[in-house]
Design a protein around this motif. Structure first.
Motif, PDB file in Angstrom:
ATOM      1  N   PRO A 286       1.445 -10.405   9.127  1.00  0.00           N
ATOM      2  CA  PRO A 286       2.312  -9.237   9.333  1.00  0.00           C
ATOM      3  C   PRO A 286       2.296  -8.248   8.165  1.00  0.00           C
ATOM      4  O   PRO A 286       3.048  -7.286   8.164  1.00  0.00           O
ATOM      5  CB  PRO A 286       3.705  -9.865   9.493  1.00  0.00           C
ATOM      6  CG  PRO A 286       3.630 -11.131   8.690  1.00  0.00           C
ATOM      7  CD  PRO A 286       2.222 -11.641   8.871  1.00  0.00           C
ATOM      8  N   PHE A 287       1.446  -8.481   7.188  1.00  0.00           N
ATOM      9  CA  PHE A 287       1.310  -7.572   6.054  1.00  0.00           C
ATOM     10  C   PHE A 287      -0.140  -7.572   5.607  1.00  0.00           C
ATOM     11  O   PHE A 287      -0.946  -8.398   6.042  1.00  0.00           O
ATOM     12  CB  PHE A 287       2.227  -8.004   4.893  1.00  0.00           C
ATOM     13  CG  PHE A 287       1.953  -9.398   4.399  1.00  0.00           C
ATOM     14  CD1 PHE A 287       0.958  -9.658   3.458  1.00  0.00           C
ATOM     15  CD2 PHE A 287       2.687 -10.477   4.877  1.00  0.00           C
ATOM     16  CE1 PHE A 287       0.695 -10.939   3.017  1.00  0.00           C
ATOM     17  CE2 PHE A 287       2.430 -11.774   4.436  1.00  0.00           C
ATOM     18  CZ  PHE A 287       1.431 -12.001   3.507  1.00  0.00           C
ATOM     19  N   TYR A 288      -0.486  -6.635   4.744  1.00  0.00           N
ATOM     20  CA  TYR A 288      -1.845  -6.554   4.217  1.00  0.00           C
ATOM     21  C   TYR A 288      -1.796  -6.178   2.737  1.00  0.00           C
ATOM     22  O   TYR A 288      -0.846  -5.541   2.274  1.00  0.00           O
ATOM     23  CB  TYR A 288      -2.691  -5.538   4.993  1.00  0.00           C
ATOM     24  CG  TYR A 288      -2.111  -4.132   5.021  1.00  0.00           C
ATOM     25  CD1 TYR A 288      -2.463  -3.187   4.052  1.00  0.00           C
ATOM     26  CD2 TYR A 288      -1.199  -3.751   6.010  1.00  0.00           C
ATOM     27  CE1 TYR A 288      -1.926  -1.909   4.069  1.00  0.00           C
ATOM     28  CE2 TYR A 288      -0.665  -2.483   6.042  1.00  0.00           C
ATOM     29  CZ  TYR A 288      -1.032  -1.562   5.074  1.00  0.00           C
ATOM     30  OH  TYR A 288      -0.502  -0.294   5.100  1.00  0.00           O
ATOM     31  N   GLN A 289      -2.816  -6.612   2.012  1.00  0.00           N
ATOM     32  CA  GLN A 289      -2.908  -6.300   0.591  1.00  0.00           C
ATOM     33  C   GLN A 289      -3.638  -4.982   0.409  1.00  0.00           C
ATOM     34  O   GLN A 289      -4.662  -4.724   1.031  1.00  0.00           O
ATOM     35  CB  GLN A 289      -3.655  -7.410  -0.149  1.00  0.00           C
ATOM     36  CG  GLN A 289      -3.728  -7.195  -1.660  1.00  0.00           C
ATOM     37  CD  GLN A 289      -4.298  -8.392  -2.381  1.00  0.00           C
ATOM     38  OE1 GLN A 289      -4.906  -9.271  -1.779  1.00  0.00           O
ATOM     39  NE2 GLN A 289      -4.094  -8.462  -3.681  1.00  0.00           N
ATOM     40  N   GLU A 290      -3.082  -4.150  -0.450  1.00  0.00           N
ATOM     41  CA  GLU A 290      -3.692  -2.853  -0.735  1.00  0.00           C
ATOM     42  C   GLU A 290      -3.961  -2.743  -2.233  1.00  0.00           C
ATOM     43  O   GLU A 290      -3.047  -2.882  -3.045  1.00  0.00           O
ATOM     44  CB  GLU A 290      -2.746  -1.732  -0.286  1.00  0.00           C
ATOM     45  CG  GLU A 290      -3.363  -0.360  -0.265  1.00  0.00           C
ATOM     46  CD  GLU A 290      -2.436   0.655   0.379  1.00  0.00           C
ATOM     47  OE1 GLU A 290      -2.652   1.007   1.563  1.00  0.00           O
ATOM     48  OE2 GLU A 290      -1.486   1.084  -0.293  1.00  0.00           O
ATOM     49  N   VAL A 291      -5.225  -2.548  -2.585  1.00  0.00           N
ATOM     50  CA  VAL A 291      -5.637  -2.386  -3.973  1.00  0.00           C
ATOM     51  C   VAL A 291      -5.959  -0.908  -4.192  1.00  0.00           C
ATOM     52  O   VAL A 291      -6.814  -0.345  -3.493  1.00  0.00           O
ATOM     53  CB  VAL A 291      -6.870  -3.249  -4.297  1.00  0.00           C
ATOM     54  CG1 VAL A 291      -7.291  -3.049  -5.758  1.00  0.00           C
ATOM     55  CG2 VAL A 291      -6.574  -4.726  -4.032  1.00  0.00           C
ATOM     56  N   GLU A 292      -5.282  -0.289  -5.132  1.00  0.00           N
ATOM     57  CA  GLU A 292      -5.499   1.122  -5.415  1.00  0.00           C
ATOM     58  C   GLU A 292      -6.445   1.266  -6.600  1.00  0.00           C
ATOM     59  O   GLU A 292      -6.243   0.645  -7.646  1.00  0.00           O
ATOM     60  CB  GLU A 292      -4.170   1.821  -5.709  1.00  0.00           C
ATOM     61  CG  GLU A 292      -3.214   1.803  -4.515  1.00  0.00           C
ATOM     62  CD  GLU A 292      -1.908   2.511  -4.807  1.00  0.00           C
ATOM     63  OE1 GLU A 292      -1.727   2.979  -5.961  1.00  0.00           O
ATOM     64  OE2 GLU A 292      -1.072   2.618  -3.900  1.00  0.00           O
ATOM     65  N   LEU A 293      -7.462   2.104  -6.420  1.00  0.00           N
ATOM     66  CA  LEU A 293      -8.505   2.292  -7.427  1.00  0.00           C
ATOM     67  C   LEU A 293      -8.611   3.761  -7.805  1.00  0.00           C
ATOM     68  O   LEU A 293      -8.485   4.649  -6.958  1.00  0.00           O
ATOM     69  CB  LEU A 293      -9.852   1.801  -6.883  1.00  0.00           C
ATOM     70  CG  LEU A 293      -9.909   0.358  -6.370  1.00  0.00           C
ATOM     71  CD1 LEU A 293     -11.216   0.116  -5.646  1.00  0.00           C
ATOM     72  CD2 LEU A 293      -9.737  -0.616  -7.526  1.00  0.00           C
ATOM     73  N   THR A 294      -8.862   4.014  -9.080  1.00  0.00           N
ATOM     74  CA  THR A 294      -9.084   5.376  -9.553  1.00  0.00           C
ATOM     75  C   THR A 294     -10.570   5.702  -9.437  1.00  0.00           C
ATOM     76  O   THR A 294     -11.421   4.853  -9.715  1.00  0.00           O
ATOM     77  CB  THR A 294      -8.635   5.537 -11.009  1.00  0.00           C
ATOM     78  OG1 THR A 294      -9.344   4.590 -11.829  1.00  0.00           O
ATOM     79  CG2 THR A 294      -7.142   5.278 -11.146  1.00  0.00           C
ATOM     80  N   PRO A 295     -10.914   6.920  -9.032  1.00  0.00           N
ATOM     81  CA  PRO A 295     -12.325   7.259  -8.821  1.00  0.00           C
ATOM     82  C   PRO A 295     -13.043   7.559 -10.130  1.00  0.00           C
ATOM     83  O   PRO A 295     -12.423   7.998 -11.106  1.00  0.00           O
ATOM     84  CB  PRO A 295     -12.250   8.506  -7.937  1.00  0.00           C
ATOM     85  CG  PRO A 295     -10.963   9.153  -8.344  1.00  0.00           C
ATOM     86  CD  PRO A 295     -10.013   8.020  -8.659  1.00  0.00           C
ATOM     87  N   PRO A 296     -14.363   7.359 -10.167  1.00  0.00           N
ATOM     88  CA  PRO A 296     -15.164   7.761 -11.321  1.00  0.00           C
ATOM     89  C   PRO A 296     -15.355   9.279 -11.306  1.00  0.00           C
ATOM     90  O   PRO A 296     -15.036   9.942 -10.305  1.00  0.00           O
ATOM     91  CB  PRO A 296     -16.492   7.034 -11.096  1.00  0.00           C
ATOM     92  CG  PRO A 296     -16.598   6.914  -9.608  1.00  0.00           C
ATOM     93  CD  PRO A 296     -15.189   6.730  -9.117  1.00  0.00           C
TER      94      PRO A 296
END
Length: 317
Positions: free
Chosen positions: A177-187
């Motif tokens: 019922p949930f999902y993991q979200e990984v936030e990344l900064t762009p090069p």
């Protein structure tokens, strides 16, 4: 880590429960093993069952009530029961239970990602239930997940944060019922096109589904006369756990995903399919090992403390 606690709902002199997880991080789709140690109280008790619940702290978004967070039970296993626990008797219940394939990773190469998971032990005795024993659960990513993160690091992306979002991603085979979200900064090569990349892994026994979302920067003519508006682009890709086939390596594969996502060559919400042991990735988490990493580590320690402390207080009340 061991959490030992008197079962308050069973009254003074009731049994104590002490759940000990086997050392080392678990893996999605793998086995979680350990022992539930029980010590009888001042009288005999009939144990109906011993159960384990997997719990996660998740974030919620409500248009009317704003953002919040809560604890979600995402799996449950009965590991023992229907036995008599004599006064003062010491016994243990071994267990080995499967973890869901979508279980989120809590660390990468020993560096906490800010995700809080736990194993809650429930002891049912003569109609009374107590969920007083709660242990933190550490989960490492699958080799294919590590390889994708390594490739992103090699391409210059940096780790910003990770969290668990309550809800479902449309068009996927998501089970939890949930999902993991990984936030990344762009090069630098993508910095003028996107603010950040959001990454979600949805694993199944035979493959890994990768969901990428780009928070795209707005141009002078974006979203109407005023411009400067942005929009999100979403793409989904599936790759076998053993990695891409043929001459293509992980870096080339992932770079193609990013280019498709950013340039939006395919239709909105496109889905591409490509075809165990892959390279271990440290490049993305290198950013988390610096200043940002110190912040994440500090936050997760506080979160774990609040998580378990809050649960313990609830049980005692």
């Amino acid at each position: 880590m061991v959490f030992k606690r008197l079962l308050g709902s069973l009254g003074v002199g009731g049994p104590t429960v002490d759940t000990v997880l086997d050392p080392g991080a678990a893996r999605p789709g793998g086995t979680l093993s350990g022992r539930v140690r029980l010590v009888g109280g001042t009288a005999d008790h009939d144990v109906e069952h011993v159960a384990l619940e997997l719990v996660a702290r998740v974030e919620t978004e409500h248009e009317e009530h704003g953002d919040g967070e809560g604890v979600v039970v995402f799996d449950r296993h009965v590991v023992g029961g229907a036995f008599r626990l004599a006064a003062g008797e010491e016994t243990s219940v071994p267990f080995a239970v499967p973890l869901p394939w979508e279980t989120p990773a809590t660390e990468l190469h020993g560096q906490p990602l800010g995700i809080v998971l736990g194993v809650r032990t429930e002891l049912a005795v003569a109609g009374a239930r107590d969920k007083g024993d709660l242990d933190p659960l550490t989960v490492a990513p699958l080799p294919a997940q590590e390889a994708v993160l390594e490739a992103l690091g090699q391409l210059g992306f940096g780790f910003r944060s990770a969290d668990l979002e309550y809800g479902r991603i449309g068009g996927t085979g998501q089970q939890l019922p949930f999902y993991q979200e990984v936030e990344l900064t762009p090069p630098p090569r993508y910095a003028h096109q996107v603010n950040e990349i959001e990454l979600t892994f949805l694993a199944v026994p035979g493959a890994l589904e990768v969901v990428l979302e780009a928070d795209k920067r707005g141009g002078p003519f974006a979203d109407g006369p005023g411009g400067h508006g942005g929009h999100d682009a979403l793409s989904r890709f599936t790759v076998p756990h053993e990695g891409p086939s043929g001459p293509q390596d992980w870096n080339t594969l992932v770079d193609g995903w990013i280019q498709e996502l950013v340039e939006h060559r395919a239709s909105y919400g496109s889905h591409a399919v490509y075809g165990h042991e892959s390279g271990v990735g440290a490049a993305v988490v290198a950013g988390a090992a610096g200043i940002a990493g110190g912040m994440v580590a500090a936050e997760v320690v506080d979160e774990v403390g609040d998580f378990f402390e809050g649960d313990s207080d609830d049980g005692e009340g």
